[in-house]
Design an enzyme around this catalytic site. Structure first.
Site, PDB file in Angstrom:
ATOM      1  N   HIS A 233       0.840  -1.193   0.000  1.00  0.00           N
ATOM      2  CA  HIS A 233       0.000   0.000   0.000  1.00  0.00           C
ATOM      3  C   HIS A 233       0.878   1.248   0.000  1.00  0.00           C
ATOM      4  O   HIS A 233       2.018   1.241   0.479  1.00  0.00           O
ATOM      5  CB  HIS A 233      -0.924   0.026   1.225  1.00  0.00           C
ATOM      6  CG  HIS A 233      -0.196   0.103   2.535  1.00  0.00           C
ATOM      7  ND1 HIS A 233       0.451  -0.989   3.103  1.00  0.00           N
ATOM      8  CD2 HIS A 233      -0.001   1.145   3.403  1.00  0.00           C
ATOM      9  CE1 HIS A 233       0.987  -0.633   4.249  1.00  0.00           C
ATOM     10  NE2 HIS A 233       0.750   0.658   4.452  1.00  0.00           N
ATOM     11  N   LEU A 234       0.323   2.314  -0.527  1.00  0.00           N
ATOM     12  CA  LEU A 234       0.887   3.658  -0.422  1.00  0.00           C
ATOM     13  C   LEU A 234      -0.056   4.510   0.416  1.00  0.00           C
ATOM     14  O   LEU A 234      -1.249   4.218   0.530  1.00  0.00           O
ATOM     15  CB  LEU A 234       1.049   4.308  -1.802  1.00  0.00           C
ATOM     16  CG  LEU A 234       1.855   3.585  -2.876  1.00  0.00           C
ATOM     17  CD1 LEU A 234       1.898   4.445  -4.140  1.00  0.00           C
ATOM     18  CD2 LEU A 234       3.258   3.273  -2.407  1.00  0.00           C
TER      19      LEU A 234
END
Length: 400
Positions: A233-234
């Site tokens: 994830h970012l």
């Protein structure tokens, strides 16, 4: 100097009802929670023409004048859907007015008091390696509630450049740092560990370019770099303040300017920059991923920050935001819960945004203390020099 976050979000609150009446209503949840899963995940489909590289700037009287800025289709979709989830109580706490203080000194740290995040955020997973495998038994984004997903970010087909692009879920961070704090999660069912891949990096860069807000930034924490969930994830969020890394001076590390070195405080880092889309953006993605692959393969924790910014070199404080800066920091690995100090050091702290956990630390924090906390997380100089040499060698074989 104390500033009110609601100056920043006034425009989005005013626009909320207009968005509800528009075609963007598909990004809002139906009133009955039993219908949330039945509705499915709406698609936010965007074209290359919506990626805005130039013409974005901070107003002279920032942040008070931010409510005069234009809002893109992406901003409207994200913020209207995010605000609805606030009203529905899907967050661990209701993000109120965040006291904001610009620390006196040459760096320009933006400190914010966020007590609730320090107390109520999910406890980090038991991480022991930068290369740790994904564990489906641990918390991951396949286990979130249906209402936490805002939409699926999906580019229009545009030839070879997006053939390998995965669909990206835009998900609320239930323990938000700031207004509009989301996670960009590529196809959760694939079970990618928290290791940067080209597709999600491309999505992060394009999300920054889809926003017309100069303070929408995206970042990545590796395992050992304070990532709390080992599922790729970012982070993306809005902050109504300039940050030091936007225009920090740099020096080129190779004749072609494939990689630059930021030497200014708060921490030296590797700078990658582009002012163009298409092949230029793909070349940047390739270079950055070569660097992060090296760091992961050698068990070196790292953090990455994407922001609109000035060209490399020695820009002035008023230099326009003519492109995108990607800053990469190699750092000491940090595993487990770290509660000492006014803040934990991850992607936003290295960029100059300091979410502080207690009122006492917020009131007493100085630039000197902040710099010391950050630099304590950096690699020893001899190891940093070795990493720089290794990454520079990887920049030579550009794509044909």
């Amino acid at each position: 100097m104390y500033l009110c976050i609601f100056q920043v979000i006034r425009l989005f609150q005013v626009n909320f009802m207009a968005v509800v009446e528009s075609k963007e209503t598909s990004y809002l949840l139906p009133p009955n929670p039993e219908d949330w899963e039945k509705q499915g995940i709406p698609d936010f489909v965007y074209g290359q023409k919506e990626l805005t590289m130039e013409g974005i700037h901070w107003p002279r009287n920032a942040p008070g004048a931010l409510d005069t800025l234009p809002v893109s289709r992406f901003d409207s979709a994200l913020l209207s859907a995010w605000r609805q989830r606030v009203e529905l109580g899907l967050f661990r706490y209701r993000l109120g007015e965040l006291q904001t203080r610009i620390l006196p000194g040459s760096v320009g740290f933006v400190a914010q008091l966020n007590i609730e995040r320090g107390v109520q955020r999910r406890q980090p997973q038991n991480i022991k390696s930068v290369r740790q495998a994904f564990d489906p038994e641990q918390f991951n984004f396949n286990k979130i509630r249906p209402g936490e997903v805002l939409f699926r970010l999906h580019p229009e087909p545009n030839g070879q450049a997006v053939l390998e692009q995965e669909d990206i879920l835009v998900v609320i961070n239930v323990s938000p740092l700031e207004w509009g704090h989301v996670l960009l999660v590529p196809e959760p069912a694939r079970g990618h560990p928290q290791r940067l891949l080209p597709g999600v990096l491309r999505a992060g860069l394009e999300a920054v370019l889809l926003s017309l807000h100069p303070g929408f930034r995206v970042g990545f924490n590796s395992l050992g770099g304070l990532a709390s969930v080992n599922h790729l994830h970012l982070h993306g969020y809005y902050l109504a303040h300039r940050l030091p890394v936007e225009g920090a001076p740099s020096t080129p590390l190779d004749p072609e300017g494939h990689m630059h070195l930021l030497q200014a405080l708060p921490a030296p880092g590797f700078l990658f920059y582009t002012s163009g889309s298409g092949p230029d953006l793909e070349s940047l993605i390739s270079r950055v991923c070569r660097a992060t692959d090296y760091l992961s393969d050698h068990e070196i924790a790292h953090n990455l920050f994407i922001t609109r910014g000035s060209p490399p070199g020695k820009p002035s404080p008023s230099s326009p935001l003519t492109g995108v800066r990607v800053i990469l920091w190699a750092r000491k690995s940090s595993f487990g819960i770290k509660e000492s100090g006014a803040f934990n050091v991850a992607l936003c702290e290295l960029a100059g945004h300091l979410p502080v956990k207690t009122s006492q630390d917020f009131s007493s924090l100085t630039e000197e203390v902040a710099v010391a906390l950050i630099q304590d997380c950096l690699l020893p100089q001899d190891q940093a020099d070795d990493v720089q040499a290794a990454l520079l060698a990887l920049m030579v074989p550009e794509e044909l």
